[in-house]
Design a protein around this motif. Sequence first.
Motif, PDB file in Angstrom:
ATOM      1  N   ALA A 163       7.851   1.478  -0.468  1.00  0.00           N
ATOM      2  CA  ALA A 163       7.058   2.487   0.520  1.00  0.00           C
ATOM      3  C   ALA A 163       6.335   2.350   1.022  1.00  0.00           C
ATOM      4  N   CYS A 164       6.764   2.598   2.349  1.00  0.00           N
ATOM      5  CA  CYS A 164       5.117   2.975   2.787  1.00  0.00           C
ATOM      6  C   CYS A 164       4.499   3.968   3.690  1.00  0.00           C
ATOM      7  N   VAL A 165       3.598   4.513   3.299  1.00  0.00           N
ATOM      8  CA  VAL A 165       3.098   5.920   3.560  1.00  0.00           C
ATOM      9  C   VAL A 165       2.596   5.703   5.967  1.00  0.00           C
ATOM     10  N   VAL A 166       2.902   6.406   6.089  1.00  0.00           N
ATOM     11  CA  VAL A 166       3.138   6.369   7.714  1.00  0.00           C
ATOM     12  C   VAL A 166       2.488   7.583   7.658  1.00  0.00           C
ATOM     13  N   ALA A 167       1.809   8.598   7.191  1.00  0.00           N
ATOM     14  CA  ALA A 167       0.671   9.654   7.623  1.00  0.00           C
ATOM     15  C   ALA A 167       0.795  10.257   6.311  1.00  0.00           C
ATOM     16  N   GLY A 168      -1.137  11.093   5.927  1.00  0.00           N
ATOM     17  CA  GLY A 168      -1.281  11.532   4.808  1.00  0.00           C
ATOM     18  C   GLY A 168      -1.968  10.696   3.915  1.00  0.00           C
ATOM     19  N   ARG A 169      -1.963  10.648   2.378  1.00  0.00           N
ATOM     20  CA  ARG A 169      -2.594   9.263   1.590  1.00  0.00           C
ATOM     21  C   ARG A 169      -1.474   9.769   0.987  1.00  0.00           C
ATOM     22  N   ARG A 170      -0.801   9.239  -0.588  1.00  0.00           N
ATOM     23  CA  ARG A 170       0.119   9.368  -1.600  1.00  0.00           C
ATOM     24  C   ARG A 170      -0.875   8.264  -2.757  1.00  0.00           C
ATOM     25  N   ARG A 171      -0.821   8.756  -3.954  1.00  0.00           N
ATOM     26  CA  ARG A 171      -1.640   8.286  -4.949  1.00  0.00           C
ATOM     27  C   ARG A 171       0.153   7.599  -6.075  1.00  0.00           C
ATOM     28  N   PHE A 172      -0.079   6.722  -6.179  1.00  0.00           N
ATOM     29  CA  PHE A 172       1.106   6.271  -7.295  1.00  0.00           C
ATOM     30  C   PHE A 172       0.919   5.434  -8.436  1.00  0.00           C
ATOM     31  N   GLU A 224      -3.557   4.301  -4.567  1.00  0.00           N
ATOM     32  CA  GLU A 224      -3.645   5.053  -4.102  1.00  0.00           C
ATOM     33  C   GLU A 224      -3.450   4.955  -2.374  1.00  0.00           C
ATOM     34  N   LEU A 225      -3.033   5.007  -1.466  1.00  0.00           N
ATOM     35  CA  LEU A 225      -2.249   4.671  -0.095  1.00  0.00           C
ATOM     36  C   LEU A 225      -3.055   5.426   0.472  1.00  0.00           C
ATOM     37  N   GLY A 226      -3.081   4.501   1.443  1.00  0.00           N
ATOM     38  CA  GLY A 226      -3.263   5.531   2.786  1.00  0.00           C
ATOM     39  C   GLY A 226      -2.226   5.225   4.582  1.00  0.00           C
ATOM     40  N   SER A 227      -2.401   5.691   5.236  1.00  0.00           N
ATOM     41  CA  SER A 227      -1.257   5.780   5.703  1.00  0.00           C
ATOM     42  C   SER A 227      -1.628   4.289   6.712  1.00  0.00           C
ATOM     43  N   GLY A 228      -0.298   3.572   6.345  1.00  0.00           N
ATOM     44  CA  GLY A 228      -0.104   2.317   6.944  1.00  0.00           C
ATOM     45  C   GLY A 228       0.009   1.113   6.074  1.00  0.00           C
TER      46      GLY A 228
END
Length: 338
Positions: A163-172, A224-228
């Motif tokens: 799973a690749c974050v391509v905009a914004g931020r996501r917490r897993f 927590e992941l950022g864009s890219g």
Amino acid sequence: MAGYRKIPEFNDLSAGQFFEQIAPEQKPVVIRGFARHWPLVTAAQQSPEDWVRYLLQFYQGQKARILLAPPEANKRFYYNGDMTGVNYLAGDERVDLFLGRLLELMDRSVYPAISLQNGAPENLLPGLVEDNPTPFFPDVTPRLWVGNEGIVSAHYDGADNMACVVAGRRRFVLFPPAQTGNLYPGPLNFTPAGAPTSLVDLNNPDFERYPRFETALANAYSAELGSGDAIFIPMLWWHHVESLEKVNALMNYWWNGSSAKAATPPSPIDSLNIALLAMRDLSQEQRNAWRHLFDHYLFKQGVDPASYIPEHQQHVLGPISPDYARAIKDHFVEKLKR
């Protein structure tokens, strides 16, 4: 996050290293900068408006399935109160109108959670995947997820997932498969978003009703992941996902776990449903007896049966040609019609 275990991270990892060293271990890892060179990511790092403009250059008028959860849902796409339905609305909408709505809601203080989930970019935005390629998955078609701040409760996939974050931020927040019983899984065949989902609200757990969830939390991992950035989520690892900004997007790749090839039916989840149908009326003692056969033939807990059966008589225990796989599927299609 405090209290959670840290997921190992890599900054540079080749496709060869990943499939030879990481994927076989079936443990989650974070790959920082996995897609940092994608134009899709570069546009998102400039501004939400630039990101939307980049997407729209590929748009040709298609519609996508859009979910909308009202403000009282607290950004969570989930069941309704009595589990007779879900707490969101779903319908088809033009992708350009959805993206415009996403930008419009950025300045609102009270707003619904909206989400384009599991979209096929080759249909919705032709050329997007070709403009953002990865050597990891040249033969796997990715899926696209776009929305504002939203929460998807802990669930699992029947395939390996990058799973690749391509905009914004996501917490897993991830839980190992061994924690399944402590997560209080909901129905197999009635789910908020297509996958079995934990009935516990991670952000507001009811420990009186779900006491074993405390054990699950003690064994949880978070990142927590950022864009890219990307995260490898092995099959059957439960994952709770929160989108943290008002424009968020993710592109993910599901594959069959043994190589960088798309998963094909039937899935292991299909086999679980069939096993439940076939064994539901057996006694506990009978189920225990069948467990030994599954351990021997499928999980190979002792001697590998293919090691002592002649190759010409191994059938499903040995290598399977496409024609033989088709014949097996046809056989079971006929059996299940009865």
